[in-house]
Motif scaffolding. Structure first.
Motif, mmCIF file in Angstrom:
data_model
loop_
_atom_site.group_PDB
_atom_site.id
_atom_site.type_symbol
_atom_site.label_atom_id
_atom_site.label_comp_id
_atom_site.label_asym_id
_atom_site.label_seq_id
_atom_site.Cartn_x
_atom_site.Cartn_y
_atom_site.Cartn_z
ATOM 1 N N GLY A 29 -15.409 17.021 -56.601
ATOM 2 C CA GLY A 29 -16.027 17.805 -55.653
ATOM 3 C C GLY A 29 -17.100 18.449 -56.380
ATOM 4 O O GLY A 29 -17.887 19.260 -55.721
ATOM 5 N N GLN A 30 -17.218 18.309 -57.516
ATOM 6 C CA GLN A 30 -18.095 19.234 -58.882
ATOM 7 C C GLN A 30 -19.517 18.760 -58.987
ATOM 8 O O GLN A 30 -20.585 17.572 -58.374
ATOM 9 C CB GLN A 30 -17.963 19.708 -59.909
ATOM 10 N N SER A 31 -20.301 19.819 -58.600
ATOM 11 C CA SER A 31 -22.199 19.577 -58.810
ATOM 12 C C SER A 31 -22.334 18.805 -59.921
ATOM 13 O O SER A 31 -21.919 19.036 -60.600
ATOM 14 C CB SER A 31 -23.237 20.825 -58.078
ATOM 15 N N THR A 32 -23.352 18.274 -59.989
ATOM 16 C CA THR A 32 -24.290 17.492 -61.486
ATOM 17 C C THR A 32 -24.570 18.842 -62.164
ATOM 18 O O THR A 32 -24.322 18.280 -62.944
ATOM 19 C CB THR A 32 -25.878 16.512 -61.012
ATOM 20 N N THR A 33 -24.957 20.450 -61.380
ATOM 21 C CA THR A 33 -25.542 20.806 -62.302
ATOM 22 C C THR A 33 -24.080 21.091 -63.288
ATOM 23 O O THR A 33 -24.067 21.621 -64.402
ATOM 24 C CB THR A 33 -26.208 22.008 -61.855
ATOM 25 N N THR A 34 -23.470 21.349 -62.884
ATOM 26 C CA THR A 34 -22.010 21.812 -63.307
ATOM 27 C C THR A 34 -21.522 20.819 -64.483
ATOM 28 O O THR A 34 -21.101 21.005 -66.008
ATOM 29 C CB THR A 34 -20.835 22.327 -62.706
ATOM 30 N N VAL A 35 -21.768 19.670 -64.339
ATOM 31 C CA VAL A 35 -21.061 18.732 -65.159
ATOM 32 C C VAL A 35 -22.400 18.395 -66.958
ATOM 33 O O VAL A 35 -21.449 18.651 -67.891
ATOM 34 C CB VAL A 35 -21.724 17.005 -64.413
ATOM 35 N N VAL A 36 -23.296 18.551 -66.152
ATOM 36 C CA VAL A 36 -24.860 18.573 -67.515
ATOM 37 C C VAL A 36 -23.898 19.832 -68.327
ATOM 38 O O VAL A 36 -24.120 19.627 -69.130
ATOM 39 C CB VAL A 36 -25.869 18.948 -66.710
ATOM 40 N N GLN A 37 -24.088 21.289 -67.582
ATOM 41 C CA GLN A 37 -22.921 22.223 -67.781
ATOM 42 C C GLN A 37 -22.450 22.455 -68.991
ATOM 43 O O GLN A 37 -22.032 22.279 -70.503
ATOM 44 C CB GLN A 37 -23.518 23.895 -66.999
ATOM 45 N N GLU A 39 -20.564 19.566 -70.372
ATOM 46 C CA GLU A 39 -21.292 18.268 -71.459
ATOM 47 C C GLU A 39 -22.762 18.849 -72.378
ATOM 48 O O GLU A 39 -22.464 19.165 -73.567
ATOM 49 C CB GLU A 39 -22.499 17.466 -70.835
ATOM 50 N N ARG A 40 -23.523 20.069 -72.056
ATOM 51 C CA ARG A 40 -24.417 21.209 -73.171
ATOM 52 C C ARG A 40 -23.510 21.480 -73.347
ATOM 53 O O ARG A 40 -24.640 22.149 -74.780
ATOM 54 C CB ARG A 40 -25.078 22.085 -72.270
ATOM 55 N N ALA A 41 -22.285 22.533 -72.975
ATOM 56 C CA ALA A 41 -21.192 22.957 -73.970
ATOM 57 C C ALA A 41 -20.791 22.049 -75.138
ATOM 58 O O ALA A 41 -19.721 22.883 -74.834
ATOM 59 C CB ALA A 41 -20.800 24.339 -72.753
ATOM 60 N N GLY A 42 -20.885 21.242 -75.036
ATOM 61 C CA GLY A 42 -19.969 19.918 -76.237
ATOM 62 C C GLY A 42 -18.518 19.931 -75.368
ATOM 63 O O GLY A 42 -17.882 19.373 -75.931
ATOM 64 N N MET A 43 -18.210 20.388 -74.101
ATOM 65 C CA MET A 43 -17.506 19.304 -73.582
ATOM 66 C C MET A 43 -17.507 17.579 -73.351
ATOM 67 O O MET A 43 -18.349 17.077 -72.201
ATOM 68 C CB MET A 43 -17.210 20.138 -71.545
ATOM 69 N N ARG A 44 -16.579 16.809 -73.584
ATOM 70 C CA ARG A 44 -16.698 15.031 -73.307
ATOM 71 C C ARG A 44 -15.653 15.411 -72.400
ATOM 72 O O ARG A 44 -15.770 13.928 -71.315
ATOM 73 C CB ARG A 44 -17.475 14.406 -73.993
ATOM 74 N N GLU A 155 -9.586 23.611 -60.654
ATOM 75 C CA GLU A 155 -8.977 24.578 -61.460
ATOM 76 C C GLU A 155 -8.821 24.637 -63.105
ATOM 77 O O GLU A 155 -9.067 25.851 -63.763
ATOM 78 C CB GLU A 155 -7.964 26.186 -61.737
ATOM 79 N N ARG A 156 -9.873 23.291 -63.882
ATOM 80 C CA ARG A 156 -9.886 23.789 -64.779
ATOM 81 C C ARG A 156 -11.388 23.713 -65.941
ATOM 82 O O ARG A 156 -11.098 24.387 -66.477
ATOM 83 C CB ARG A 156 -9.462 21.438 -64.976
ATOM 84 N N LEU A 157 -12.011 23.902 -64.721
ATOM 85 C CA LEU A 157 -13.828 24.387 -65.221
ATOM 86 C C LEU A 157 -13.771 26.156 -66.036
ATOM 87 O O LEU A 157 -12.805 26.807 -64.939
ATOM 88 C CB LEU A 157 -14.331 24.970 -63.544
ATOM 89 N N MET A 158 -13.887 25.780 -66.285
ATOM 90 C CA MET A 158 -14.100 27.411 -67.158
ATOM 91 C C MET A 158 -15.449 28.217 -67.089
ATOM 92 O O MET A 158 -15.995 27.748 -68.505
ATOM 93 C CB MET A 158 -13.364 28.029 -68.493
ATOM 94 N N GLN A 159 -15.843 29.005 -66.016
ATOM 95 C CA GLN A 159 -16.916 29.088 -66.076
ATOM 96 C C GLN A 159 -17.528 27.294 -66.374
ATOM 97 O O GLN A 159 -17.653 26.211 -66.192
ATOM 98 C CB GLN A 159 -17.619 29.786 -66.376
ATOM 99 N N ALA A 160 -18.937 28.031 -67.047
ATOM 100 C CA ALA A 160 -19.650 26.136 -67.424
ATOM 101 C C ALA A 160 -19.776 26.357 -68.296
ATOM 102 O O ALA A 160 -20.434 25.730 -69.468
ATOM 103 C CB ALA A 160 -21.800 26.877 -67.034
#
Length: 308
Positions: A29-37, A39-44, A155-160
């Motif tokens: 249930g993450q926002s699109t903004t979080t996912v885009v951030q 990906e910008r941080a280098g995560m795939r 809980e895997r999210l480390m901020q952005a």
């Protein structure tokens, strides 16, 4: 006298299950903004344990290390286990390092765990291990092993900055090793980050992390009497790739010195990033230094300078 230590053998184990950031975002249930951030941080992509335990991952990494190094189990003097997550240790009265000793027959090894520096614990443990070698001239070899498994997908999210994957590493720290000799270690601890990933003042913490990393890298290089130009590769933690590029710009270090291939394909594996990178970074030149770096929640950072 500081002993001549090195890291001649490194191995790691990653779970077979590979997930991608976008699928994870949809499921949690993450926002699109979080996912885009992210990906910008280098995560795939990242690895998930799918029921494997931390001790199981650690045992797989140790098994690979023993096979590739050819070291006899009776020749291991000590095991130091590092982790970040509280679920990555066995509940009392058990001891996960003790269980590993029993499983592999490390009959001559002392064993303890170290987690106080969170994701920087593996590099911080090198300082503890170096002190042990100084105090115990008979000691020849320490097995450093780290593992973590995140129990909750959300809980895997480390901020952005990144996403936490599951995995483990194992490495031998040896007296008189001919390769990856340890030249210098520097650490930093600050209470300003005590809230970790729950902190709201992200801009303040980001600025603190930037200046801390820059200072630690300079300090470590100066301790070993090298210059930044001498560093052949920087092996980073897998968080916020653009921030790493800004840091390198401030240090006037070319971006191609950063070993960045594992940001997208592995993600951030807590205590293991630097050692996974050490195992995978190819083309290192003998006699030239390389730098390992890690940062943990709570305001902990550590850097170690090795020479190939």
């Amino acid at each position: 006298m500081i002993p001549d230590l090195g890291i001649p053998h490194v191995a790691f184990h990653l779970p077979q299950c590979v997930d991608d950031v976008r699928s994870w975002g949809q499921r949690t249930g993450q926002s699109t903004t979080t996912v885009v951030q992210l990906e910008r941080a280098g995560m795939r992509y990242y690895r998930k344990a799918n029921g494997q335990t931390a001790i199981g991952l650690a045992a797989s990494a140790i098994q690979r290390l023993l096979l590739t190094s050819g070291i006899a189990r009776r020749e291991v003097d000590c095991i130091v286990y590092v982790h970040t997550l509280q679920g990555s240790v066995a509940p009392p009265p058990h001891s996960l390092p003790g269980l590993l000793c029993d499983r592999f027959g490390f009959v001559n090894a002392e064993a303890f765990s170290f987690a106080q520096q969170h994701c920087a614990s593996a590099l911080a443990a090198l300082r503890v291990i170096r002190a042990m070698f100084i105090a115990r001239p008979h000691m020849k070899r320490v097995l450093l092993v780290g593992a973590d498994v995140m129990p909750l997908a959300s809980e895997r999210l480390m901020q952005a900055e990144g996403i936490l994957g599951d995995g483990a590493f194992a490495a031998f720290i040896e007296r008189g090793a001919a390769v990856n000799r340890l030249l210098a270690i520097a650490m930093h601890a600050s209470g300003l980050g005590w809230q970790g990933v729950l902190a709201n003042d992200e801009s303040r913490l980001a600025a603190q992390n930037f200046f801390t990393a820059r200072s630690l890298i300079r300090q470590t290089v100066q301790q070993a009497r090298f210059t930044l130009d001498d560093i052949q590769r920087i092996l980073p933690h897998h968080l916020d790739l653009p921030a790493w590029h800004r840091l390198l710009d401030s240090l006037q270090v070319p971006h191609d010195r950063l070993f960045a291939e594992n940001f997208a394909r592995i993600g951030h594996v807590t205590v293991s990033d630097a050692f996974i990178n050490l195992a995978q970074c190819e083309g290192l030149v003998a006699g030239r230094p390389l730098l390992l770096f890690a940062r943990g929640i709570g305001g902990f950072s550590a850097a170690a300078l090795l020479v190939r």
